[in-house]
Structures are given as C-alpha cells and as structure tokens.
Design a protein around this motif. Structure first.
Motif, PDB file in Angstrom:
ATOM      1  N   UNK A 104       0.839  -1.204   0.000  1.00 21.24           N
ATOM      2  CA  UNK A 104       0.000   0.000   0.000  1.00 21.24           C
ATOM      3  C   UNK A 104       0.876   1.256   0.000  1.00 21.24           C
ATOM      4  N   UNK A 105       1.854   1.303   0.906  1.00 21.12           N
ATOM      5  CA  UNK A 105       2.700   2.479   1.002  1.00 21.12           C
ATOM      6  C   UNK A 105       3.507   2.730  -0.255  1.00 21.12           C
ATOM      7  N   UNK A 106       4.020   1.664  -0.859  1.00 18.56           N
ATOM      8  CA  UNK A 106       4.819   1.831  -2.083  1.00 18.56           C
ATOM      9  C   UNK A 106       3.952   2.306  -3.254  1.00 18.56           C
ATOM     10  N   UNK A 107       2.740   1.783  -3.360  1.00 17.00           N
ATOM     11  CA  UNK A 107       1.844   2.235  -4.431  1.00 17.00           C
ATOM     12  C   UNK A 107       1.446   3.686  -4.201  1.00 17.00           C
ATOM     13  N   UNK A 108       1.249   4.051  -2.937  1.00 16.94           N
ATOM     14  CA  UNK A 108       0.941   5.452  -2.623  1.00 16.94           C
ATOM     15  C   UNK A 108       2.061   6.370  -3.112  1.00 16.94           C
ATOM     16  N   UNK A 109       3.314   5.950  -2.895  1.00 17.23           N
ATOM     17  CA  UNK A 109       4.439   6.763  -3.357  1.00 17.23           C
ATOM     18  C   UNK A 109       4.476   6.844  -4.877  1.00 17.23           C
ATOM     19  N   UNK A 110       4.206   5.731  -5.542  1.00 18.29           N
ATOM     20  CA  UNK A 110       4.168   5.733  -7.004  1.00 18.29           C
ATOM     21  C   UNK A 110       3.139   6.745  -7.504  1.00 18.29           C
ATOM     22  N   UNK A 154       8.636  -1.420  -7.049  1.00 19.06           N
ATOM     23  CA  UNK A 154       7.867  -2.158  -6.054  1.00 19.06           C
ATOM     24  C   UNK A 154       8.702  -3.323  -5.545  1.00 19.06           C
ATOM     25  N   UNK A 155       8.859  -3.395  -4.222  1.00 13.76           N
ATOM     26  CA  UNK A 155       9.562  -4.507  -3.593  1.00 13.76           C
ATOM     27  C   UNK A 155       8.570  -5.325  -2.777  1.00 13.76           C
ATOM     28  N   UNK A 156       8.828  -6.606  -2.656  1.00 11.23           N
ATOM     29  CA  UNK A 156       7.983  -7.439  -1.806  1.00 11.23           C
ATOM     30  C   UNK A 156       8.854  -8.471  -1.100  1.00 11.23           C
ATOM     31  N   UNK A 157       8.368  -8.908   0.043  1.00  8.40           N
ATOM     32  CA  UNK A 157       9.099  -9.853   0.882  1.00  8.40           C
ATOM     33  C   UNK A 157       8.215 -11.066   1.139  1.00  8.40           C
ATOM     34  N   UNK A 158       8.803 -12.243   1.041  1.00  9.10           N
ATOM     35  CA  UNK A 158       8.090 -13.486   1.313  1.00  9.10           C
ATOM     36  C   UNK A 158       8.794 -14.243   2.438  1.00  9.10           C
ATOM     37  N   UNK A 159       7.997 -14.838   3.316  1.00  5.25           N
ATOM     38  CA  UNK A 159       8.533 -15.686   4.385  1.00  5.25           C
ATOM     39  C   UNK A 159       7.934 -17.075   4.207  1.00  5.25           C
TER      40      UNK A 159
END
Length: 339
Positions: free
Chosen positions: A166-172, A304-309
């Motif tokens: 959400x935050x990254x898309x807001x910045x975009x 856009x970055x994403x993290x997976x666990x």
C-alpha cells in the motif's frame, strides 16, 4: 510418481477461543479422495497463511461460511493437478485457488485458476505479489482509497504483505506514505528500503492520536485499515475533510474472546464528511489480469519490492499461522508443503 493414497491434513476439531492451539487444529492422516465430476485433485505445493483464516474458524458471519468442524482448515493454495474430471485442466498443470491445510485437496474446478509462469516467476509469487495479497492493496488503494498526488496515505500493519505494498503504491501515485508497524526494525525497513516518508511504532508510542498527528502534519486523506481497534480509533481523530477509510481487515480483534468496543470516535466520519468502505479483493476478479500486469511492470522496473517468508513443512503450519498475531511475520507468509 504413483497415485497418492494417504495424506496428512490439519483438521479443525473445535472453535478456537483466543489463540489457535494444537487442540483446536489437529494433524491427521487420511485417505486421498478421488475427484468427482467437475472437480480436480491437487497436490499442494504452498499454502497461503492469512489473518482472515482465523475469522473463518469462528462462527461469526463473514464473506465465506465458517469452516465446518471436522474439515481441513481452508486456505488459498497453489499446486499441481494430479487428476482432473473437467476438460479445462490437465494433470501436471499448476493451479491456484481455495483448498486446505493438507497435502492434497479435492475441489470444484471453478474455485481454481491456471497459473502460467513467466520468466523470473516462482510459483509462490501467485500467492503473494501476483495473487490476492498483491492485488488487495492495488485495487483497495486505487479503486476505493482513490489517492490524489500530494495527499497523505496512512496504512496500518505497514510491514505486512498488504501494508508494505500500500505504502509503495501510494508513493508511485505521488502521495506521502506513512506506515504503522510493531517494531523499530520494521519501521526502519519500510522507510529506508521501501521509501515510506515516516513510520510509527505502535508498541512504543503511548499516545497514538498525537503520534499520528506528528507523522501526518497535514492530516490523513486515505487510511488503509488492516487492524481496526485502537489504531483505527486514533486515526479517526486525524482525518481530513472528505477522507477515505479503506476497511480491509481487523486483525487486532480476530483472537478476541469478548465483544470488542468502539470505535469510540466513529462520529468523526460524520464530522469530517469522510467515507468508510468495506473492501474485498474478490469484487475485482474480472480486473485481475490488468492488475497483475501493472504490478509486474512495477516489480520489473524496481518501483515495487515485496518480501516473502516461507516456512517448510505442513506440521509447522499452525506455528506459522500464529506468527501473524504475534507480529513476527516478515512479509507474505506461506508454508511449503511439497517442492
């Protein structure tokens, strides 16, 4: 590989009261069922671990019916078709849809979609960035929140799978992005690595109303709510006129054993001429291809970055699930059942 005959499944034995325990969800061995007409048999590779599953374990009304006692715990899965009784799926194909916490799932074919991996893709990406978890922030923020350049977007659970996007898309989209998270490490990550403008550690702040006001000096235009509870209440006192609240989740109350009060400050919706809208990504199923294409472009260009666990082993699924409610997950949480 010979046809499977025995599998392990995690069965909902009783309705949890508070945190889910090994007495509520129990590991069993069972025969692998054969698919009926219109069904497929899937060998599950990954299980999606999501907060909403906790609500499905209860008898509270929700957007899906409660999981029946004696059934496997329901979740989104990605896996390989083993046997098909419908023409559009063939053995060996990779599919994603609603299955369960089990090694093999039999399901109606209509609940599953074909996955066609593109160069650089990994199967589990279709449970994260290119699945419902990635598209939830995309459609929720853009279609419901409707952010405008220069506005302030505040998001709770900001280091989680949804909130971090959400935050990254807001910045975009040219907005100021402020995140609320549960540790200093998470706050540093969303600011330093993801590009949020500010972050609030709700565990160390004693006055959330004042903390949000400091981080959002021009007020809050869009609040993407993943937690509900006291954080929602504090945000309501910081809304601007005509603000939009995207109600996506309420993880703070999923384990509650007593009725949850509030929000006490709900009057601010009227006072600020604000809008609060409940949101399900399933309402945008017909637009998923366009959403995936845009997310793929942003990932490919580094915006856009994403993290997976990924936790290995069906037997570790419940421990993985409870990480969500302890705030100890890092990005999109999944269990790898089979390679």
């Amino acid at each position: 590989m010979s046809d499977p005959t025995i599998q392990r499944r995690l069965i909902l034995e009783r309705r949890p009261q508070g945190t889910v325990t090994n007495e509520d969800v129990v590991l069993h061995e069972a025969l692998v069922d054969s698919p009926g007409d219109g069904q497929i048999l899937i060998r599950n590779h990954f299980l999606s671990i999501d907060p909403a599953i906790r609500d499905w374990m209860s008898e509270r009304p929700s957007y899906l019916p409660p999981i029946r006692i004696g059934d496997p715990v329901r979740s989104t899965v990605i896996g390989q078709v083993v046997e098909s009784r419908v023409s559009r799926f063939r053995p060996g194909q990779l599919v994603v849809g609603i299955g369960g916490w089990e090694e093999y799932s039999v399901a109606d074919a209509g609940q599953f979609s074909l996955v066609e991996l593109k160069p650089g893709d990994e199967a589990q990406h279709y449970l994260s960035i290119y699945g419902a978890v990635g598209l939830t922030p995309y459609f929720g923020l853009l279609e419901v929140g409707k952010p405008k350049p220069g506005e302030t977007v505040l998001v709770s659970a900001a280091a989680g799978a949804v909130g971090s996007l959400v935050g990254q898309i807001a910045k975009i989209k040219g907005c100021r992005a402020v995140g609320i998270a549960g540790s200093d490490e998470k706050c540093r990550w969303i600011v330093e690595d993801l590009g949020f403008d500010a972050a609030i550690n709700y565990r160390t702040e004693t006055d959330m109303v004042a903390s949000i006001a400091r981080a959002c000096p021009q007020g809050v235009d869009v609040y993407f709510d993943n937690v509900g509870g006291q954080i929602l209440d504090a945000t309501l006192l910081n809304l601007n006129k005509d603000a939009r609240v995207v109600f996506c989740g309420a993880i703070s109350s999923y384990n509650s054993t007593e009725p949850v009060p509030g929000p006490y400050n709900f009057w601010q919706i009227l006072a600020r001429s604000a809008t609060i809208e409940g949101y399900l990504v399933s309402d945008y199923l017909d637009q998923f291809p366009q959403g995936i294409a845009q997310m793929r472009e942003w990932v490919g260009t580094g915006r856009l970055q994403f993290r997976e666990q990924v936790i290995d082993g069906l037997e570790n699924t419940l421990d993985a699930f409870n990480l969500l409610f302890e705030g100890r997950n890092e990005g999109k949480l999944m269990v790898r059942v089979a390679p």
